[in-house]
Structure formats: C-alpha cells, structure tokens
Design an enzyme around this catalytic site. Structure first.
Site, PDB file in Angstrom:
ATOM      1  N   SER A 122       0.454   0.837  11.176  1.00 15.96           N
ATOM      2  CA  SER A 122       0.917   0.981  12.721  1.00 15.96           C
ATOM      3  C   SER A 122       0.211   0.308  13.621  1.00 15.96           C
ATOM      4  O   SER A 122       0.594  -0.051  14.782  1.00 15.96           O
ATOM      5  CB  SER A 122       1.393   2.509  13.096  1.00 15.96           C
ATOM      6  OG  SER A 122      -0.079   2.946  12.919  1.00 15.96           O
ATOM      7  N   ASP A 158       0.886   5.099   0.220  1.00 14.38           N
ATOM      8  CA  ASP A 158      -0.014   6.461   0.287  1.00 14.38           C
ATOM      9  C   ASP A 158       0.743   7.826  -0.077  1.00 14.38           C
ATOM     10  O   ASP A 158       1.934   7.769   0.055  1.00 14.38           O
ATOM     11  CB  ASP A 158      -0.190   6.694   1.851  1.00 14.38           C
ATOM     12  CG  ASP A 158      -1.074   5.696   2.361  1.00 14.38           C
ATOM     13  OD1 ASP A 158      -0.632   4.903   3.343  1.00 14.38           O
ATOM     14  OD2 ASP A 158      -2.260   5.348   2.011  1.00 14.38           O
ATOM     15  N   ASP A 171      -9.230   0.584   4.985  1.00 12.65           N
ATOM     16  CA  ASP A 171      -7.923   1.463   5.355  1.00 12.65           C
ATOM     17  C   ASP A 171      -7.920   2.468   6.440  1.00 12.65           C
ATOM     18  O   ASP A 171      -8.761   3.244   6.385  1.00 12.65           O
ATOM     19  CB  ASP A 171      -7.664   2.370   3.899  1.00 12.65           C
ATOM     20  CG  ASP A 171      -6.069   3.068   4.056  1.00 12.65           C
ATOM     21  OD1 ASP A 171      -5.905   3.767   3.121  1.00 12.65           O
ATOM     22  OD2 ASP A 171      -5.576   3.044   5.245  1.00 12.65           O
ATOM     23  N   HIS A 227       0.848  -1.342   0.098  1.00 16.11           N
ATOM     24  CA  HIS A 227      -0.044   0.025   0.135  1.00 16.11           C
ATOM     25  C   HIS A 227       0.806   1.278   0.142  1.00 16.11           C
ATOM     26  O   HIS A 227       1.499   1.616   0.922  1.00 16.11           O
ATOM     27  CB  HIS A 227      -0.928  -0.163   1.294  1.00 16.11           C
ATOM     28  CG  HIS A 227      -1.933   1.061   1.081  1.00 16.11           C
ATOM     29  ND1 HIS A 227      -3.103   0.934   0.558  1.00 16.11           N
ATOM     30  CD2 HIS A 227      -1.943   2.238   2.051  1.00 16.11           C
ATOM     31  CE1 HIS A 227      -3.922   1.701   0.842  1.00 16.11           C
ATOM     32  NE2 HIS A 227      -3.275   2.800   1.630  1.00 16.11           N
TER      33      HIS A 227
HETATM   34  C1  DX5 Z   1      -3.978   6.919   6.314  1.00 10.67           C
HETATM   35  C2  DX5 Z   1      -3.233   6.086   5.525  1.00 10.67           C
HETATM   36  C3  DX5 Z   1      -3.195   4.429   6.038  1.00 10.67           C
HETATM   37  C4  DX5 Z   1      -2.565   4.359   7.246  1.00 10.67           C
HETATM   38  C5  DX5 Z   1      -2.722   2.852   7.914  1.00 10.67           C
HETATM   39  O1  DX5 Z   1      -4.242   8.138   5.766  1.00 10.67           O
HETATM   40  O2  DX5 Z   1      -4.049   5.771   4.145  1.00 10.67           O
HETATM   41  O3  DX5 Z   1      -2.553   3.774   5.095  1.00 10.67           O
HETATM   42  O4  DX5 Z   1      -1.326   4.607   7.206  1.00 10.67           O
HETATM   43  O5  DX5 Z   1      -1.886   2.643   8.921  1.00 10.67           O
HETATM   44  P1  DX5 Z   1      -2.390   2.801  10.269  1.00 10.67           P
HETATM   45  O6  DX5 Z   1      -2.608   1.435  10.858  1.00 10.67           O
HETATM   46  O7  DX5 Z   1      -1.517   3.403  11.148  1.00 10.67           O
HETATM   47  O8  DX5 Z   1      -4.040   3.334  10.375  1.00 10.67           O
HETATM   48 ZN    ZN Z   2      -3.787   4.373   2.518  1.00  8.84          ZN
END
Ligand code: DX5
Ligand code: ZN
Length: 221
Positions: A199, A35, A176, A33
């Site tokens: 996380s 971001d 997500d 994934h």
């Molecule tokens: C948040 C992101 C996610 C996030 C997921 O905007 O899209 O990928 O990092 O990780 P956690 O488990 O920290 O929510």
């Molecule tokens: Zn994401």
C-alpha cells in the site's frame, strides 16, 4: 543482483484478485508476495491456504513469494502445495526448530528464506546462512498493511547485507514493510535485492498498476 519486485497481494483489490494477479504477470513482475497470518504470531488473518494454493494455478511467469507469519509454519505446507520455484519465508521468532523447517521447505524443492522481525538482531541469521536462499528483513512490525517504517530499518538492512557479504554467500536480501516511493531507493542502496511492494507504493490509492509497476521497477533496478 538486479532489484526485483514482489507485490503484496494482501494490498490488492480483494474483490478482483485474479485480475490483479494476471495484470502483474503481464507486466513482467518477478514474484507475487502472499502473506499468510495465523492470528497468533501476529494479530491478524489475511490470505488463507486455499488462496495461496489457488494462486499457483493462475501464474504464468511470476513465482510465489510466500510469507508465513505463523507459529509451526510447517503445518501449512501441504495445504499450500509448496513446491519448486516457491520462496517460502518463515519467521525466526515463530519456529521451535528452524533447521528442521528449513530442511522441510528444501525437501519440497522450494527456496527457504528466514524472516526477522524488527526487534530481532541481524546476527541470528548466521546459524542458518548456509541452509537458506534468502533473508527477509521486516521494516514494519508484521501483520498489517500501511504500518509505519520502524526506526533503524535502514541500518538494519545494511547490517544484514554486510553479514551476507562477509559470509561469502550470495543469498537474497528481501525487504518487507513500508517500501515506499520515498524509501525504496535508499533501501536499494542499503543492499536490498527483493522489494515487497504494497500500500506504500504500487497499490497506493488511485494508482494504476500499468503506471505504478514500471515506475517502481525503474526505481529499484
Ligand atoms: C506486512 C506484510 C507486507 C505489507 C507490505 O506484515 O508483510 O506484505 O503488506 O505492504 P505495505 O506497503 O502496506 O507495508
Ligand atoms: Zn509480507
């Protein structure tokens, strides 16, 4: 559809990204994934287009699951070298003409997904359900790792699952945000297929991917 894992690279060790990617690949993970944020649609910047592109060159089995939290996401597609095998998720709230953006992703051989933020109603996806391969339900307010689960997220996942099933399409439901050890099985029961693990789970403090990935894979299968 079997539960699939998509570890969130923004939650990995920033000083050892290639090693972490190769480890995840070797562990048989389905997606990585990625971001991307523009500091406008969300107040943060994370992985840039160079990194999203460079990841392509080191993947052996994993596919890219690119989550673009940015206005006019189409402006980044060339720099990311969007192509066959990629999932590209764009936000309903960030696109002037979402139909055109979806068609652009499709024209590059990639899989278009529509992401909806917590304050957006599930019904909005009905206008696009015939053109997309998946929906991303944001269960946190997008932009940061470690954000808390938004109230009502489980009901929202179930509502989107019902919309997908009632429409007769078998598109993927991706979840997500705060996909934690405690919540992931309930999210699975609500109908999620693809789980962004960050996380709150596999990249948790002090955890080793060799242990956390098989554990999460078992929980969401
Ligand atoms: C948040 C992101 C996610 C996030 C997921 O905007 O899209 O990928 O990092 O990780 P956690 O488990 O920290 O929510
Ligand atoms: Zn994401």
């Amino acid at each position: 559809m079997k539960g699939m894992l998509s570890p969130s690279l923004m939650c990995a060790d920033p000083l050892n990204l290639q090693a972490e990617i190769e480890k995840l690949d070797a562990l048989g993970v389905d997606y990585i994934h990625l971001d991307f944020m523009d500091n406008k649609f969300v107040p943060n910047l994370t992985l840039d287009t160079n990194l999203v592109r460079a990841v392509k060159g080191v993947l052996r089995n994993m596919k890219r699951d690119i989550h673009i939290m940015a206005y006019e996401p189409e402006q980044y597609f060339d720099r990311m070298e969007i192509g066959s095998g990629d999932i590209v998720s764009v936000h309903y709230e960030a696109c002037e003409n979402l139909h055109e953006v979806i068609a652009d992703i499709r024209s590059r051989g990639a899989s278009p997904f529509v992401a909806i933020s917590p304050d957006t109603k599930p019904e909005v996806i009905l206008d696009y359900i015939e053109e997309i391969d998946g929906v991303v339900v944001m269960t946190v307010y997008p932009g940061f790792a470690g954000a808390p689960l938004v109230d009502g997220s489980f009901d929202k996942l179930s509502a989107v699952r019902k919309l997908i099933d009632d429409s007769g399409s078998n598109i993927i439901l991706e979840v997500d945000g705060h996909v934690s050890w405690d919540y992931c099985q309930k999210m699975r029961r609500c109908g999620a297929d693809l789980f962004v693990a960050g996380s709150s789970s596999i990249f948790g403090k002090g955890l080793k991917l060799d242990d956390s990935v098989p554990k999460m894979t078992e929980l969401i299968k």
